[in-house]
Design an enzyme around this catalytic site. Sequence first.
Site, PDB file in Angstrom:
ATOM      1  N   SER A 197      -0.350   5.248   6.412  1.00  0.00           N
ATOM      2  CA  SER A 197      -0.030   5.534   5.005  1.00  0.00           C
ATOM      3  C   SER A 197      -0.955   4.799   4.034  1.00  0.00           C
ATOM      4  O   SER A 197      -1.132   5.234   2.897  1.00  0.00           O
ATOM      5  CB  SER A 197       1.427   5.164   4.713  1.00  0.00           C
ATOM      6  OG  SER A 197       1.674   3.800   5.007  1.00  0.00           O
ATOM      7  N   ASP A 218       8.158  -2.916  -2.504  1.00  0.00           N
ATOM      8  CA  ASP A 218       7.081  -2.495  -1.612  1.00  0.00           C
ATOM      9  C   ASP A 218       5.843  -3.332  -1.924  1.00  0.00           C
ATOM     10  O   ASP A 218       5.183  -3.132  -2.942  1.00  0.00           O
ATOM     11  CB  ASP A 218       6.792  -1.009  -1.820  1.00  0.00           C
ATOM     12  CG  ASP A 218       5.664  -0.486  -0.924  1.00  0.00           C
ATOM     13  OD1 ASP A 218       5.012  -1.306  -0.238  1.00  0.00           O
ATOM     14  OD2 ASP A 218       5.436   0.743  -0.915  1.00  0.00           O
ATOM     15  N   HIS A 242       1.947  -1.082   0.115  1.00  0.00           N
ATOM     16  CA  HIS A 242       1.116  -0.037  -0.454  1.00  0.00           C
ATOM     17  C   HIS A 242       0.577  -0.471  -1.820  1.00  0.00           C
ATOM     18  O   HIS A 242       0.889  -1.567  -2.283  1.00  0.00           O
ATOM     19  CB  HIS A 242       1.907   1.273  -0.544  1.00  0.00           C
ATOM     20  CG  HIS A 242       2.417   1.739   0.784  1.00  0.00           C
ATOM     21  ND1 HIS A 242       3.674   1.414   1.257  1.00  0.00           N
ATOM     22  CD2 HIS A 242       1.826   2.476   1.753  1.00  0.00           C
ATOM     23  CE1 HIS A 242       3.850   1.937   2.467  1.00  0.00           C
ATOM     24  NE2 HIS A 242       2.737   2.586   2.790  1.00  0.00           N
TER      25      HIS A 242
END
Length: 433
Positions: A160, A408, A411
């Site tokens: 990702s 998060d 990312h």
Amino acid sequence: MAKTHQLLVSVPGNNGTAIWDIKCSFHSLIVLLIVSLVAGVVYLSGESGRFLFEDNSNSNSSSDNNLDMGSHENVDLVSSSDKCNLFSGKWVFDNKSYPLYKEQDCKFMSDQLACQKFGRKDLNYQHWRWQPHQCDIPRFNATALLEKLRNKRLVFVGDSLNRGQWVSMVCLIDTAVQSSLKSMHYRYNASLIIFKVKDYNATIEFYWEPLLVESNSDDPVHHRLPERIVRANAIEKHGSRWTNADFIVFNTYLWWRRPHIKVLWGSFERSDGIYKEVKMLRSYEMALKTWADWLEIHVNRSKTQLFFMSMSPVHERAEEWGKAKGENCYSETEQIQEEGYQGNGSDPKMMKKVESTMHELKHRGLNVHLLNITQLSEYRKEGHPSIYRKQWDSLTEEQIANPNSYADCIHWCLPGVPDVWNELLYAYIFNNY
């Protein structure tokens, strides 16, 4: 009797003036011309070297001023040294020429990375550019890249984080192309996503392959499994879908971050396979070897350029940069200022395995460019989505009461850090390092 003349000749390198008696003859004139020529060459060589240095110095100074004023031109790398290290530098705040695109203008922006859309108010993370110490990065030019990609494929292969870099690249291109001239396609149960620019017959693709080799996490939707299993010697299914691309950008790191990985010798479809728990570093090395062997045999060396992105660091432990234990990147708005900072979220031993694999491939006649984005990304603890992204699962009351628990810090927001990764990739593609 021939006349004799006294001639004073100044010879470079001598303290005094040599007095030569030269007879006016054909051979004597030849000697005089040779001496003069040598002296001239020595002088001009020194002068040209001095002028070259002065030109580079002035060019760098001018370029720095232009960059500060937001006119980061699309030119080749300018350096005052023989070798430019693109990955050694500093972040410079630039709210005139950055970001390179607006979040809301990119039609293909991912909700996982759209921090402004999901409520982030502090947008300074969008306005930083990377400045190498000894040179300048050429400004990203979407049209120039599309010309380079005419009738070609650029494929990002990995997890990702690599998908985030792909989204960044799509956004960098998207704003420069009319809507009617681009499209998005999905293949192999959405494992392969293809962004196509029709006028150039160019594609920018992402292929989901988080562990490089085949694994039980190959489904791009249903992959969050408590136990990772890899077929460390199997890559054919994946490799057949990207081997013939013209530019391939690989990454694999975070999915390996556990003490042991279960390795399967056999097939997922059969019950007679052999499973064994293998230490992570050893299983990682096995997968890299399988990947390298596949590249050596199947990649067309006269066609395909290969790249490997180093570790993308995480910022999940605020105590590593002087904050309270138990905190993370949530609410961070400033960068880490300590030069050379490295958190525990980066594993140098894993990157050593990557480097040794690249070195071995080079000896076998195949060059893979390792783009070292780790250090420059380490400083950017404020560049993550934190809580400002789409939540794919409903949040519990406990999570809502404690934002740290669902922030998060892996990312990256877009526009943001991955845009710089792509600027570095762009520099490598055009300068053919």
